[in-house]
Design a protein around this motif. Structure first.
Motif, PDB file in Angstrom:
ATOM      1  N   ASN A 324      -3.170   3.681  10.285  1.00 45.20           N
ATOM      2  CA  ASN A 324      -1.873   3.072  10.559  1.00 45.20           C
ATOM      3  C   ASN A 324      -2.036   1.987  11.624  1.00 45.20           C
ATOM      4  O   ASN A 324      -2.307   2.282  12.782  1.00 45.20           O
ATOM      5  CB  ASN A 324      -0.916   4.174  11.049  1.00 45.20           C
ATOM      6  CG  ASN A 324       0.493   3.668  11.256  1.00 45.20           C
ATOM      7  OD1 ASN A 324       0.702   2.583  11.782  1.00 45.20           O
ATOM      8  ND2 ASN A 324       1.462   4.467  10.850  1.00 45.20           N
ATOM      9  N   PRO A 325      -1.898   0.698  11.231  1.00 43.71           N
ATOM     10  CA  PRO A 325      -2.161  -0.388  12.183  1.00 43.71           C
ATOM     11  C   PRO A 325      -1.230  -0.362  13.390  1.00 43.71           C
ATOM     12  O   PRO A 325      -1.639  -0.729  14.498  1.00 43.71           O
ATOM     13  CB  PRO A 325      -1.955  -1.665  11.354  1.00 43.71           C
ATOM     14  CG  PRO A 325      -1.387  -1.261  10.041  1.00 43.71           C
ATOM     15  CD  PRO A 325      -1.542   0.221   9.877  1.00 43.71           C
ATOM     16  N   GLU A 326       0.021   0.112  13.211  1.00 38.62           N
ATOM     17  CA  GLU A 326       0.957   0.197  14.348  1.00 38.62           C
ATOM     18  C   GLU A 326       0.481   1.257  15.343  1.00 38.62           C
ATOM     19  O   GLU A 326       0.546   1.062  16.562  1.00 38.62           O
ATOM     20  CB  GLU A 326       2.377   0.544  13.868  1.00 38.62           C
ATOM     21  CG  GLU A 326       3.034  -0.533  12.992  1.00 38.62           C
ATOM     22  CD  GLU A 326       2.637  -0.474  11.521  1.00 38.62           C
ATOM     23  OE1 GLU A 326       2.070   0.558  11.078  1.00 38.62           O
ATOM     24  OE2 GLU A 326       2.867  -1.465  10.801  1.00 38.62           O
ATOM     25  N   ILE A 343      -4.927  -1.382   5.120  1.00 39.36           N
ATOM     26  CA  ILE A 343      -3.506  -1.552   4.743  1.00 39.36           C
ATOM     27  C   ILE A 343      -3.111  -3.028   4.838  1.00 39.36           C
ATOM     28  O   ILE A 343      -2.400  -3.554   3.995  1.00 39.36           O
ATOM     29  CB  ILE A 343      -2.605  -0.715   5.691  1.00 39.36           C
ATOM     30  CG1 ILE A 343      -2.965   0.770   5.631  1.00 39.36           C
ATOM     31  CG2 ILE A 343      -1.119  -0.997   5.430  1.00 39.36           C
ATOM     32  CD1 ILE A 343      -2.365   1.568   4.531  1.00 39.36           C
TER      33      ILE A 343
ATOM     34  N   MET B   1       0.606  -9.986  -0.073  1.00 37.70           N
ATOM     35  CA  MET B   1       0.683  -8.515  -0.176  1.00 37.70           C
ATOM     36  C   MET B   1       1.949  -8.135  -0.941  1.00 37.70           C
ATOM     37  O   MET B   1       3.038  -8.600  -0.634  1.00 37.70           O
ATOM     38  CB  MET B   1       0.693  -7.902   1.224  1.00 37.70           C
ATOM     39  CG  MET B   1       0.469  -6.420   1.222  1.00 37.70           C
ATOM     40  SD  MET B   1       0.084  -5.806   2.889  1.00 37.70           S
ATOM     41  CE  MET B   1       1.680  -5.985   3.671  1.00 37.70           C
ATOM     42  N   VAL B   5       1.412   0.469  -2.679  1.00 33.64           N
ATOM     43  CA  VAL B   5       0.146   0.955  -3.220  1.00 33.64           C
ATOM     44  C   VAL B   5       0.464   1.909  -4.367  1.00 33.64           C
ATOM     45  O   VAL B   5       1.173   2.904  -4.185  1.00 33.64           O
ATOM     46  CB  VAL B   5      -0.698   1.696  -2.143  1.00 33.64           C
ATOM     47  CG1 VAL B   5      -1.939   2.328  -2.783  1.00 33.64           C
ATOM     48  CG2 VAL B   5      -1.106   0.735  -1.030  1.00 33.64           C
ATOM     49  N   VAL B  17       4.010  -0.095   1.678  1.00 32.96           N
ATOM     50  CA  VAL B  17       3.272  -0.388   2.903  1.00 32.96           C
ATOM     51  C   VAL B  17       4.001  -1.426   3.768  1.00 32.96           C
ATOM     52  O   VAL B  17       3.457  -1.983   4.707  1.00 32.96           O
ATOM     53  CB  VAL B  17       1.795  -0.785   2.644  1.00 32.96           C
ATOM     54  CG1 VAL B  17       1.032   0.397   2.073  1.00 32.96           C
ATOM     55  CG2 VAL B  17       1.696  -1.983   1.727  1.00 32.96           C
ATOM     56  N   TYR B  42       5.678   3.121   4.645  1.00 36.30           N
ATOM     57  CA  TYR B  42       4.765   4.197   4.207  1.00 36.30           C
ATOM     58  C   TYR B  42       5.468   5.329   3.441  1.00 36.30           C
ATOM     59  O   TYR B  42       4.830   6.302   3.060  1.00 36.30           O
ATOM     60  CB  TYR B  42       3.949   4.783   5.379  1.00 36.30           C
ATOM     61  CG  TYR B  42       3.219   3.726   6.168  1.00 36.30           C
ATOM     62  CD1 TYR B  42       2.462   2.748   5.509  1.00 36.30           C
ATOM     63  CD2 TYR B  42       3.289   3.678   7.557  1.00 36.30           C
ATOM     64  CE1 TYR B  42       1.807   1.750   6.219  1.00 36.30           C
ATOM     65  CE2 TYR B  42       2.628   2.683   8.271  1.00 36.30           C
ATOM     66  CZ  TYR B  42       1.891   1.721   7.597  1.00 36.30           C
ATOM     67  OH  TYR B  42       1.250   0.739   8.300  1.00 36.30           O
TER      68      TYR B  42
END
Lengths: 388, 97
Positions: A324-326, A343, B1, B5, B17, B42
């Protein structure tokens, strides 16, 4: 062939750390053990709440965990501290650890004559151990001697998409190089057990793995409640995981795609003659699970998270990876690797897998993980019985 | 993007995402889907009509069953997808009946 530098042990195993471990055999000796550790540079204690009034398999499992920590190759010397009258007798634990050939001493509070005399006696023994350990140097060994514990915690849907498949690639690489990995967390096999069972090298192992999952699911059903809310946890659910099946299906990507060569009870030692991927029966609770794998012989742990977690281990480095980049930005103190780049489409699973594998090598050779540098030493024993 | 997914062709939902807004149009595997609810980042969105009681797929595997009808573009989470495993609550009700 990949060579690492570590500490050679008398039993032929290799440590990537050289810890002086102080093991209290019961809750009654835990505070005293911690006080001894606080006096000696480099010493680490594993205070816990157990060790007395336990019976049967639950008693054996706690003994196996304490002995396994003492025998772990990351430990160079051990002081066992007992109260004296507890169910898990300090001498029993010390004798099992001594079979590994490393220095082990035992003291009890009742024999020493109270807290202060025990601290004094313990500190004197540990100061001697510290001087012995400081004189030891790292030597070259093959990466095939490495046992990797695979863990996930505070998962969210990025775990199954980014961090776990990246770790799976690093685990595959280790096994290709002749090493060993341990998949764990039986609860997080519920709904995905058929996929892991199909990878077991014998039908007997597959049956045993499926039986372990059934054992824990039936236990949860016996409580008369929906497992959801506990597994997945409130944080898992807020993050977007809906069912335990979904969590499990994402969880097993950590184990790559290698065959399963062994199925272990909690804290049961890995068979050093059989390399490859193992499954160990541990709970989904991270601390107990990591403790079980390290007691089973894992010298290093890779831990994936979505929500973020600070967890370490008293004797093994824990590399933290988030998908999770956050979370990576928010908990930069705790997270080593940003698999959230998958992601964001900035990196492939292969690239992040390589990054994890490269960090495993650096950490094995002595680099500190963030959990180590912050002094995280969480320790927890998985209980399977009542206290009497 | 594209913002989603789709882990397996068999899956009747996708993982978003990025956060999705109700009313926006998203191209999922070449078909336009109108997003029916605000969907947090998510979380999952249905990309097929799923009838109550039907299996919900992710990673090409069963991850639960629909507890009510779920429409294309709808947020799929605990309010409309049930687990079939570890259901001590159901076992307890069955014993009581």
């Amino acid at each position: 062939m990949i060579r690492l530098k570590g500490y050679r042990r008398a039993d032929g195993h290799w440590g990537i750390r050289n810890h002086l471990l102080i093991i209290p055999t019961s809750v009654c000796a835990s505070e005293t053990a911690s006080r001894i550790a606080s006096l000696i540079p480099g010493a680490v204690a594993i205070p816990h709440q157990h060790g007395c009034c336990q019976v049967g398999e639950d008693y054996k499992q706690t003994v196996r965990t304490l002995v396994g920590f003492g025998r772990n190759p990351n430990v160079g010397a051990v002081l066992v501290v007992g109260l004296g009258c507890e169910g898990i007798q300090p001498q029993v634990v010390a004798e099992e650890i001594a079979k590994s050939g490393k220095p082990v001493e035992t003291i009890t509070i009742q024999q020493c004559g109270g807290t202060l005399k025990t601290i004094s006696a313990g500190a004197e023994i540990c100061a001697g151990f510290a001087r012995i350990l400081a004189a030891q140097e790292r030597e070259e060994f093959d990466i095939s001697e490495l046992v990797l514990g695979l863990e996930c915690g505070g998962s969210d849907p990025t775990s199954g998409i980014a961090s776990n498949p990246s770790v799976g690639r690093a685990s595959n690489r280790l096994i290709d190089a002749g090493g060993t990995s341990i998949l764990s967390e039986t609860t997080e096999l519920i709904g995905a057990e058929h996929l892991v069972a199909a990878r077991c090298v014998t039908q007997e192992l597959a049956d045993r793995l499926v039986w372990m999952v059934k054992r824990i699911e039936e236990k949860s059903i016996s409580y008369g409640v929906d497992l959801r809310g506990t597994q997945p946890t409130p944080g898992n659910i807020e993050g977007g995981l809906t069912t335990i099946e979904e969590k499990s299906l994402g969880c097993i990507y950590k184990a790559g795609d290698k065959p399963v060569v062994g199925v272990l009870e909690y804290a049961e030692p890995v068979d050093s003659a059989v390399k490859g991927l193992y499954f160990m029966d541990t709970p989904g609770e991270d601390i107990d699970s990591i403790t079980g794998m390290v007691a089973g012989g894992a010298q290093i742990v890779v831990f994936t998270t979505g929500r973020g977690t600070p967890t370490g281990c008293p004797i093994a480095p824990v590399i933290k990876v988030t998908g999770n980049p956050e979370t990576y930005e928010r908990m930069i103190d705790n997270i080593d690797i940003n698999a959230g780049r998958v992601i964001l489409e900035e990196a492939s699973l292969e690239e992040v897998g390589q990054e994890i594998f490269d960090m495993m090598i650096r950490v094995s050779n002595g680099d500190l993980t963030k959990a180590e540098s912050l002094g995280h030493r969480e320790f927890g024993i998985y209980r399977i019985g009542d206290t009497f | 993007m594209n913002g989603y997914v789709h882990a397996s062709e068999k899956d009747n939902l996708v993982t978003c995402v990025r956060a999705m807004k109700a009313g926006e149009r998203v191209l999922v595997d070449g078909t336009e889907v109108v997003v029916r609810n605000d969907i947090p980042i998510y979380h999952k969105m249905a990309v097929s009509e799923i009838k109550k009681g039907e299996e919900v797929y992710k990673y090409g595997e069963v991850m639960g069953v629909a507890s009510r009808d779920i429409h294309i573009g709808e947020w799929a989470h605990i309010h409309n997808v049930d687990s079939t495993r570890g259901r001590g609550d159901i076992a307890k009700r069955e014993v009581q009946q």
